[in-house]
Design a protein around this motif. Structure first.
Motif, PDB file in Angstrom:
ATOM      1  N   VAL A   1      33.839 -91.241 -29.313  1.00  0.00           N
ATOM      2  CA  VAL A   1      35.080 -92.077 -29.217  1.00  0.00           C
ATOM      3  C   VAL A   1      34.693 -93.256 -28.512  1.00  0.00           C
ATOM      4  N   ALA A   2      34.239 -93.076 -27.317  1.00  0.00           N
ATOM      5  CA  ALA A   2      33.929 -94.350 -26.657  1.00  0.00           C
ATOM      6  C   ALA A   2      33.018 -95.163 -27.285  1.00  0.00           C
TER       7      ALA A   2
ATOM      8  N   HIS B   1      32.739 -95.513 -30.403  1.00  0.00           N
ATOM      9  CA  HIS B   1      33.411 -96.361 -31.439  1.00  0.00           C
ATOM     10  C   HIS B   1      34.191 -97.444 -30.935  1.00  0.00           C
ATOM     11  N   TYR B   2      34.921 -97.367 -29.769  1.00  0.00           N
ATOM     12  CA  TYR B   2      35.700 -98.399 -29.385  1.00  0.00           C
ATOM     13  C   TYR B   2      34.982 -99.597 -28.679  1.00  0.00           C
ATOM     14  N   ASP B   3      33.968 -99.168 -28.092  1.00  0.00           N
ATOM     15  CA  ASP B   3      32.888-100.370 -27.592  1.00  0.00           C
ATOM     16  C   ASP B   3      32.574-101.121 -28.660  1.00  0.00           C
ATOM     17  N   GLU B   4      31.763-100.556 -29.753  1.00  0.00           N
ATOM     18  CA  GLU B   4      31.282-101.184 -30.501  1.00  0.00           C
ATOM     19  C   GLU B   4      32.067-102.072 -31.524  1.00  0.00           C
ATOM     20  N   LEU B   5      33.224-101.609 -31.766  1.00  0.00           N
ATOM     21  CA  LEU B   5      34.254-102.352 -32.612  1.00  0.00           C
ATOM     22  C   LEU B   5      35.353-103.024 -31.759  1.00  0.00           C
ATOM     23  N   ASP B   6      34.971-103.231 -30.474  1.00  0.00           N
ATOM     24  CA  ASP B   6      35.843-103.752 -29.730  1.00  0.00           C
ATOM     25  C   ASP B   6      36.213-105.375 -30.072  1.00  0.00           C
ATOM     26  N   PRO B   7      35.226-106.245 -30.407  1.00  0.00           N
ATOM     27  CA  PRO B   7      35.632-107.674 -30.939  1.00  0.00           C
ATOM     28  C   PRO B   7      36.476-107.478 -32.056  1.00  0.00           C
ATOM     29  N   VAL B   8      36.200-106.808 -33.245  1.00  0.00           N
ATOM     30  CA  VAL B   8      36.844-106.626 -34.328  1.00  0.00           C
ATOM     31  C   VAL B   8      38.336-106.047 -34.185  1.00  0.00           C
ATOM     32  N   TYR B   9      38.569-105.020 -33.320  1.00  0.00           N
ATOM     33  CA  TYR B   9      39.778-104.755 -32.916  1.00  0.00           C
ATOM     34  C   TYR B   9      40.576-105.879 -32.447  1.00  0.00           C
ATOM     35  N   ARG B  10      40.248-106.584 -31.427  1.00  0.00           N
ATOM     36  CA  ARG B  10      41.063-107.629 -30.720  1.00  0.00           C
ATOM     37  C   ARG B  10      41.179-108.728 -31.633  1.00  0.00           C
ATOM     38  N   ARG B  11      40.320-109.065 -32.767  1.00  0.00           N
ATOM     39  CA  ARG B  11      40.245-109.992 -33.738  1.00  0.00           C
ATOM     40  C   ARG B  11      41.236-109.684 -34.863  1.00  0.00           C
TER      41      ARG B  11
ATOM     42  N   LEU C   1      38.071 -88.864 -34.785  1.00  0.00           N
ATOM     43  CA  LEU C   1      39.221 -87.988 -34.377  1.00  0.00           C
ATOM     44  C   LEU C   1      38.665 -86.336 -34.541  1.00  0.00           C
ATOM     45  N   PRO C   2      38.560 -85.641 -33.408  1.00  0.00           N
ATOM     46  CA  PRO C   2      38.025 -84.396 -33.363  1.00  0.00           C
ATOM     47  C   PRO C   2      39.171 -83.606 -34.319  1.00  0.00           C
ATOM     48  N   SER C   3      40.230 -83.982 -34.481  1.00  0.00           N
ATOM     49  CA  SER C   3      41.430 -83.078 -35.159  1.00  0.00           C
ATOM     50  C   SER C   3      42.475 -83.868 -35.369  1.00  0.00           C
ATOM     51  N   MET C   4      43.409 -83.707 -36.324  1.00  0.00           N
ATOM     52  CA  MET C   4      44.823 -84.135 -36.533  1.00  0.00           C
ATOM     53  C   MET C   4      45.732 -82.793 -36.845  1.00  0.00           C
ATOM     54  N   GLY C   5      46.522 -82.794 -35.791  1.00  0.00           N
ATOM     55  CA  GLY C   5      47.554 -81.673 -35.772  1.00  0.00           C
ATOM     56  C   GLY C   5      48.772 -82.205 -36.757  1.00  0.00           C
ATOM     57  N   THR C   6      49.677 -81.376 -36.644  1.00  0.00           N
ATOM     58  CA  THR C   6      50.881 -81.135 -37.246  1.00  0.00           C
ATOM     59  C   THR C   6      52.156 -81.365 -36.241  1.00  0.00           C
ATOM     60  N   ARG C   7      53.047 -81.629 -36.546  1.00  0.00           N
ATOM     61  CA  ARG C   7      54.213 -81.620 -35.716  1.00  0.00           C
ATOM     62  C   ARG C   7      54.472 -80.239 -34.972  1.00  0.00           C
ATOM     63  N   GLU C   8      54.426 -79.234 -35.852  1.00  0.00           N
ATOM     64  CA  GLU C   8      54.829 -78.071 -35.320  1.00  0.00           C
ATOM     65  C   GLU C   8      53.644 -77.496 -34.316  1.00  0.00           C
ATOM     66  N   GLU C   9      52.268 -77.841 -34.448  1.00  0.00           N
ATOM     67  CA  GLU C   9      51.295 -77.616 -33.489  1.00  0.00           C
ATOM     68  C   GLU C   9      51.560 -78.230 -32.343  1.00  0.00           C
ATOM     69  N   TYR C  10      51.860 -79.844 -32.428  1.00  0.00           N
ATOM     70  CA  TYR C  10      51.990 -80.222 -31.310  1.00  0.00           C
ATOM     71  C   TYR C  10      53.136 -79.792 -30.343  1.00  0.00           C
ATOM     72  N   GLU C  11      54.323 -79.589 -31.031  1.00  0.00           N
ATOM     73  CA  GLU C  11      55.277 -78.830 -30.225  1.00  0.00           C
ATOM     74  C   GLU C  11      54.978 -77.348 -29.586  1.00  0.00           C
ATOM     75  N   ALA C  12      54.106 -76.852 -30.227  1.00  0.00           N
ATOM     76  CA  ALA C  12      53.778 -75.413 -29.852  1.00  0.00           C
ATOM     77  C   ALA C  12      53.007 -75.587 -28.500  1.00  0.00           C
ATOM     78  N   MET C  13      52.183 -76.416 -28.688  1.00  0.00           N
ATOM     79  CA  MET C  13      51.133 -76.842 -27.693  1.00  0.00           C
ATOM     80  C   MET C  13      51.769 -77.385 -26.354  1.00  0.00           C
ATOM     81  N   ALA C  14      52.715 -78.183 -26.483  1.00  0.00           N
ATOM     82  CA  ALA C  14      53.675 -78.771 -25.542  1.00  0.00           C
ATOM     83  C   ALA C  14      54.481 -77.542 -24.806  1.00  0.00           C
ATOM     84  N   ARG C  15      55.197 -76.821 -25.564  1.00  0.00           N
ATOM     85  CA  ARG C  15      55.797 -75.662 -24.947  1.00  0.00           C
ATOM     86  C   ARG C  15      54.920 -74.603 -24.083  1.00  0.00           C
ATOM     87  N   ALA C  16      53.578 -74.450 -24.838  1.00  0.00           N
ATOM     88  CA  ALA C  16      52.801 -73.383 -24.065  1.00  0.00           C
ATOM     89  C   ALA C  16      52.428 -74.193 -22.707  1.00  0.00           C
ATOM     90  N   ALA C  17      52.270 -75.260 -22.589  1.00  0.00           N
ATOM     91  CA  ALA C  17      52.065 -76.136 -21.346  1.00  0.00           C
ATOM     92  C   ALA C  17      52.984 -76.064 -20.330  1.00  0.00           C
TER      93      ALA C  17
END
Length: 284
Positions: free
Chosen positions: A13-14, A16-26, A188-204
């Motif tokens: 992840v780091a 990715h953003y370090d190499e594409l830094d000038p492109v993202y800002r452009r 992105l290591p993963s992409m969750g669903t709404r239901e999965e995010y809400e379940a993880m939030a409640r568990a925390a």
């Protein structure tokens, strides 16, 4: 949970953003997140700032509060909310390039760290509010993200998460040809669903106090990016070099995938509003 076949980690992840830094800002500027259109007449700059203000509104920020920006990018969101809402913000980014840019634009009340969120070293219960705008997608251990946010927030503290989400009813074709490649190419290591995010939030220990699907209001981000990227490739030698030889050049083909993922409904954009256990936490 959509998981790409090629594992992704914080180092990837780091990089990715370090190499594409000038492109993202452009291509998109200092705010490394979607724009949010209300009327459709807003400029892209106004739209990205509107998303930040929406986050600030959902958090009910008050002057003097201690806040945390989890995955702060260039620090633009932290600077906007510190200046406009009078809050103090501590931000965390994995990218050395983003941290350097933030350091070159100091703002009173804003402190940006080049550090993994999972090693944030913040005291327990030290923050009143926190937000994560399009950063949880880059975290392999999403339950740990929520647990650490709950640890850092004081009782009744508020958390807003803006997230790229997968439609749980997405077809096998869209998963294979759109969502899995988006995860792989966007680190992105993963992409969750709404239901999965809400379940993880409640568990925390969080209460889910609000959710809004704003997919239609953010989707044009990528058609604008596509036009700007093509212009950059035509006019900018460094952009062409990255597109042809950069380690993360494959991200260029992710933009049309994202456009199609929104159009088919395979990908959604959700804003979660959460409250830690305490007197300020309201029931759902």
């Amino acid at each position: 949970m959509i998981v790409p076949q090629t594992p992704q980690d914080a180092v990837a992840v780091a990089g990715h953003y370090d190499e594409l830094d000038p492109v993202y800002r452009r291509v998109w500027g200092e705010h490394v997140h979607h724009g949010l259109w209300e009327t459709g007449r807003e400029t892209p700059a106004q739209a990205v700032e509107a998303l930040v203000e929406t986050v600030g509104d959902r958090l009910r920020l008050r002057p003097g509060e201690a806040c945390v920006d989890i995955g702060c990018g260039y620090g633009a969101t932290a600077r906007q909310l510190a200046a406009g809402r009078g809050v103090r913000v501590t931000g965390f980014t994995l990218s050395a390039g983003q941290a350097r840019h933030a350091a070159a634009h100091p703002t009173p009340g804003v402190e940006i760290h080049h550090r993994d969120w999972f090693a944030n070293a913040l005291p327990e219960g030290s923050a009143d509010a926190a937000w994560a705008i399009e950063s949880t997608e880059h975290m392999a251990d999403k339950p740990r993200f929520f647990a650490e946010a709950h640890r850092v927030l004081s009782p009744g503290g508020r958390l807003v998460v803006c997230a790229w989400l997968a439609d749980p009813a997405a077809s096998e074709w869209t998963v294979r040809h759109l969502l899995e490649p988006v995860c792989r190419e966007g680190r992105l290591p993963s992409m969750g669903t709404r239901e999965e995010y809400e379940a993880m939030a409640r568990a925390a220990g969080f209460t889910v106090t609000g959710y809004e699907d704003v997919s239609r209001r953010v989707a044009r981000t990528w058609t604008i990016c596509a036009r700007r990227l093509l212009k950059a490739l035509a006019m900018d030698r460094d952009a062409r070099r990255l597109a042809l030889r950069g380690r993360h050049r494959v991200f260029a083909v992710t933009v049309p995938r994202l456009i199609q993922a929104y159009r088919t409904g395979a990908m959604r954009y959700g804003i979660f509003t959460l409250a830690a256990a305490g007197e300020d936490a309201a029931p759902e």
